[in-house]
Scaffold this active site. Structure first.
Site, PDB file in Angstrom:
ATOM      1  N   ARG A 170      21.674  52.702  50.109  1.00  0.00           N
ATOM      2  CA  ARG A 170      20.352  53.244  49.809  1.00  0.00           C
ATOM      3  C   ARG A 170      20.421  54.270  48.682  1.00  0.00           C
ATOM      4  NH1 ARG A 170      19.384  53.072  56.262  1.00  0.00           N
ATOM      5  NH2 ARG A 170      18.555  50.944  56.272  1.00  0.00           N
ATOM      6  N   VAL A 229      14.958  45.866  49.196  1.00  0.00           N
ATOM      7  CA  VAL A 229      16.364  45.738  49.594  1.00  0.00           C
ATOM      8  C   VAL A 229      16.880  47.003  50.279  1.00  0.00           C
ATOM      9  CG1 VAL A 229      16.915  44.059  47.801  1.00  0.00           C
ATOM     10  CG2 VAL A 229      17.159  46.509  47.310  1.00  0.00           C
ATOM     11  N   GLU A 230      17.970  46.849  51.027  1.00  0.00           N
ATOM     12  CA  GLU A 230      18.634  47.940  51.767  1.00  0.00           C
ATOM     13  C   GLU A 230      17.678  48.645  52.737  1.00  0.00           C
ATOM     14  OE1 GLU A 230      21.030  46.672  50.779  1.00  0.00           O
ATOM     15  OE2 GLU A 230      22.239  47.765  49.333  1.00  0.00           O
ATOM     16  N   GLY A 231      16.736  47.885  53.272  1.00  0.00           N
ATOM     17  CA  GLY A 231      15.718  48.449  54.152  1.00  0.00           C
ATOM     18  C   GLY A 231      14.460  48.747  53.370  1.00  0.00           C
ATOM     19  N   GLN A 264      12.315  53.005  55.554  1.00  0.00           N
ATOM     20  CA  GLN A 264      12.849  54.311  55.147  1.00  0.00           C
ATOM     21  C   GLN A 264      11.982  55.450  55.692  1.00  0.00           C
ATOM     22  OE1 GLN A 264      15.848  54.071  53.933  1.00  0.00           O
ATOM     23  NE2 GLN A 264      15.466  51.869  53.862  1.00  0.00           N
TER      24      GLN A 264
END
Length: 377
Positions: free
Chosen positions: A241, A360-362, A367
């Site tokens: 992240r 992406v990446e959550g 978040q």
């Protein structure tokens, strides 16, 4: 925490900038149009010792801290987000193996990844488990000295071009406690590649399915033990992240630089449009948002480098920087007017590329949930 760039960092960034200008930027349009992974660029990144920047020198890496690594990714993202993202993703299995791998796994897999002899990939997502990652269905059942894997993973960056995949599969009951992480090598019997995604941008960074049909994975390829896989994955994602935040800052910086040059050159009503107060307000907001995002990325990096809890800071950096990149690139297109919508200029591509960083990446909605959870715990 210092904002001063060290001499070592300055030399490294100058080298990366020159590499981007001379080796990446002139070639990426062709790779994007052909939907082709830029192998030659990654071979040169290997020669520059940039494939395992975070890894200790004892495991073939450069031994850099995250604070330096994010500066490099920011610079590369100015020239090609596809390269920066693929570079970041090959670093994810490295982080997982360094923290949770056995010494034998580090020697067999981490060292060639860090040296750039092998390319890595990370696979958590499935068609039915995106944000609800702990609901994944791909199974790995123990049979003797092997685990037999069945199922399909999706949205895998570096799919097919990578040699080593760290894949999360279900070895036990429901939810997170039943997930384990496995090292899967390209070419293992029963391991195939599926659909290649046709994306709105970043087609030089391949995204596709992984298919497992009774794939036999040696038991020594489990990382961190049975039931530890979700924890192993989250370790990689927290750092990921921060790196995606850095990529967003680099992408937005490129869009901003293009917009400044264009607004100075473009003339309407007898003068440069940069002389109009409305345009100046837009540029001021863009510059301020980029700088604020960069500082969040730097703080998250600093906390990780100091071995402090950086989960909240990582999610904040990713959330703010990627939302900022979407906004700044959209504003850049607006400042270009009709030209901004045309492929003769780079800002429309930058705007299309920015969108994926919010996912992406959550996703950025996830978040916000992580940040709130960290605040309220």
């Amino acid at each position: 925490m210092s904002f001063q760039v060290t001499e070592e960092q300055k030399s490294l960034l100058e080298m990366v900038h020159a590499f981007g200008e001379n080796e990446i930027a002139p070639k990426m349009e062709a790779f994007e149009k052909k939907h082709e992974f830029p192998k030659e660029i990654f071979e040169k990144l290997k020669e520059l010792s940039l494939m395992g920047m975070l890894m200790p020198e004892s495991y073939g890496g450069a031994g850099l801290d995250l604070s330096t690594y994010v500066k490099v990714l920011e610079e590369i993202s100015k020239h090609a987000l596809a390269v920066a993202v693929s570079l970041s993703v090959t670093g994810m299995p490295q982080n997982m193996l360094l923290r949770y791998g056995t010494e034998a796994q580090k020697k067999k897999y981490l060292i060639p990844l860090a040296k750039g002899e092998k390319l890595g990939a990370f696979s958590l997502t499935e068609a039915g488990s995106g944000s609800d990652a702990a609901a994944l269905k791909t199974t790995a059942k123990k049979e003797g000295d092997f685990y037999i894997a069945n199922g399909t993973k999706c949205f895998v960056t570096n799919g097919k071009v990578a040699d080593i995949y760290l894949v999360m599969m279900r070895t036990g009951g429901d939810k997170a406690n039943g997930i384990s992480t496995f090292i899967v090598e390209k070419g293992m019997p029963g391991f195939e590649f599926g659909k290649v995604e046709e994306k709105m941008a970043m087609n030089a960074s391949p995204t596709l399915e992984l298919i497992f049909k009774a794939c036999k994975i040696p038991q020594e390829n489990i990382v961190g033990g049975e039931g530890e896989g979700f924890k192993v994955a989250m370790h990689a994602l927290n750092t990921g992240r921060v790196t995606m935040g850095a990529c967003a800052v680099g992408l937005a910086s490129r869009a901003f630089e293009e917009a400044v040059v264009y607004t100075k050159m473009r003339r309407q009503f007898g003068k440069s449009i940069s002389e109009f107060q409305g345009i100046q307000m837009m540029l001021a907001d863009m510059a301020s948002q980029i700088e604020a995002s960069r500082l969040l990325v730097q703080k998250a990096s600093y906390l990780r480098d100091q071995n402090k809890d950086f989960v909240k800071a990582a999610s904040m950096a990713k959330l703010v920087a990627t939302d900022m990149a979407m906004k700044v690139t959209t504003q850049a297109v607006q400042l270009f007017g009709g030209n901004g919508y045309c492929q003769d200029y780079p800002v429309e591509r930058l705007m299309r590329e920015a969108k994926v960083l919010q996912i992406v990446e959550g996703t950025n909605q996830i978040q916000r949930m992580i940040i709130a959870r960290e605040i309220l715990k």
